[in-house]
Motif scaffolding. Structure first.
Motif, PDB file in Angstrom:
ATOM      1  N   ALA A  49      27.254 -46.840  12.645  1.00 47.86           N
ATOM      2  CA  ALA A  49      27.131 -48.389  12.343  1.00 47.86           C
ATOM      3  C   ALA A  49      28.338 -48.553  11.530  1.00 47.86           C
ATOM      4  N   LEU A  50      28.650 -47.790  10.389  1.00 51.28           N
ATOM      5  CA  LEU A  50      29.875 -48.188   9.568  1.00 51.28           C
ATOM      6  C   LEU A  50      30.914 -47.031   9.444  1.00 51.28           C
ATOM      7  N   LEU A  51      30.208 -45.855   8.873  1.00 51.51           N
ATOM      8  CA  LEU A  51      31.094 -44.685   8.565  1.00 51.51           C
ATOM      9  C   LEU A  51      30.617 -43.504   9.197  1.00 51.51           C
ATOM     10  N   LEU A  52      31.503 -42.626   9.337  1.00 48.43           N
ATOM     11  CA  LEU A  52      31.130 -41.328   9.919  1.00 48.43           C
ATOM     12  C   LEU A  52      32.176 -40.282   9.219  1.00 48.43           C
ATOM     13  N   LEU A  55      37.100 -19.450  24.247  1.00 43.43           N
ATOM     14  CA  LEU A  55      35.918 -20.305  24.007  1.00 43.43           C
ATOM     15  C   LEU A  55      36.286 -21.631  23.260  1.00 43.43           C
ATOM     16  N   ARG A  56      35.899 -22.890  23.776  1.00 45.73           N
ATOM     17  CA  ARG A  56      36.082 -23.853  22.800  1.00 45.73           C
ATOM     18  C   ARG A  56      34.745 -24.514  22.651  1.00 45.73           C
ATOM     19  N   GLU A  57      34.732 -25.024  21.323  1.00 46.10           N
ATOM     20  CA  GLU A  57      33.379 -25.745  20.742  1.00 46.10           C
ATOM     21  C   GLU A  57      33.762 -26.965  20.404  1.00 46.10           C
ATOM     22  N   THR A  58      32.683 -28.036  20.913  1.00 49.98           N
ATOM     23  CA  THR A  58      33.273 -29.411  20.630  1.00 49.98           C
ATOM     24  C   THR A  58      31.914 -30.062  20.206  1.00 49.98           C
ATOM     25  N   TRP A  59      32.244 -30.677  18.858  1.00 48.25           N
ATOM     26  CA  TRP A  59      31.148 -31.633  18.372  1.00 48.25           C
ATOM     27  C   TRP A  59      31.534 -33.038  18.557  1.00 48.25           C
ATOM     28  N   ASN A  60      31.168 -33.669  19.452  1.00 48.03           N
ATOM     29  CA  ASN A  60      31.818 -35.211  20.023  1.00 48.03           C
ATOM     30  C   ASN A  60      30.735 -36.090  19.189  1.00 48.03           C
ATOM     31  N   ARG A  61      31.274 -36.521  18.202  1.00 54.98           N
ATOM     32  CA  ARG A  61      30.438 -37.601  17.390  1.00 54.98           C
ATOM     33  C   ARG A  61      30.507 -38.833  17.656  1.00 54.98           C
ATOM     34  N   VAL A  62      31.358 -39.661  18.494  1.00 54.32           N
ATOM     35  CA  VAL A  62      31.775 -40.799  19.009  1.00 54.32           C
ATOM     36  C   VAL A  62      32.076 -40.796  20.370  1.00 54.32           C
ATOM     37  N   ASP A  63      31.431 -41.561  21.135  1.00 56.95           N
ATOM     38  CA  ASP A  63      31.731 -41.903  22.501  1.00 56.95           C
ATOM     39  C   ASP A  63      31.534 -43.172  22.665  1.00 56.95           C
TER      40      ASP A  63
END
Length: 123
Positions: free
Chosen positions: A5-8, A34-42
């Protein structure tokens, strides 16, 4: 995936499970990292999308191509990488350094040492 909503705040050691993948076989130059992804915004933009998160990868080397409207800014948290351009030049980045890949960029991504980076991709 969480949309703030405001900060990440991004951390180098996310607690949850990442998405896992490897480069497509036709793009591989060396290794099969091996690639690891933590997508936090989409999130949708007025004309496209934005993605943001943490990415970790084993050493390896593969071809990359940014789409005509896709661009990425990433900052290395740990490890080292090298991004090669199609003309034979390259930039290397280590902890605390950032690289910008412009729309339409064609080249290679090489992970020299186990890499953790934060990224923002807009398309």
């Amino acid at each position: 995936m969480t949309t703030p909503a405001l900060l990440l705040k991004l951390t180098a050691q996310p607690a949850d499970t990442p998405s896992l993948d490897r480069p497509k076989p036709e793009r591989l130059i060396q290794g099969n990292p091996l690639r690891e992804t933590w997508n936090r915004v989409d999130e949708a933009l007025p004309a496209g999308r934005v993605y943001c998160g943490v990415w970790r990868c084993e050493p390896g080397h593969w071809r990359i191509a940014m789409g005509p409207t896709e661009r990425e800014l990433f900052t290395v948290v740990s490890g080292r990488c090298r991004v090669h351009d199609a003309r034979g030049g390259f930039e290397e980045a280590g902890p605390g350094e950032a690289l910008y890949l412009p729309p339409g960029f064609v080249g290679e991504f090489e992970v020299l040492e186990h890499l953790t980076k934060t990224y923002m991709i807009a398309e």
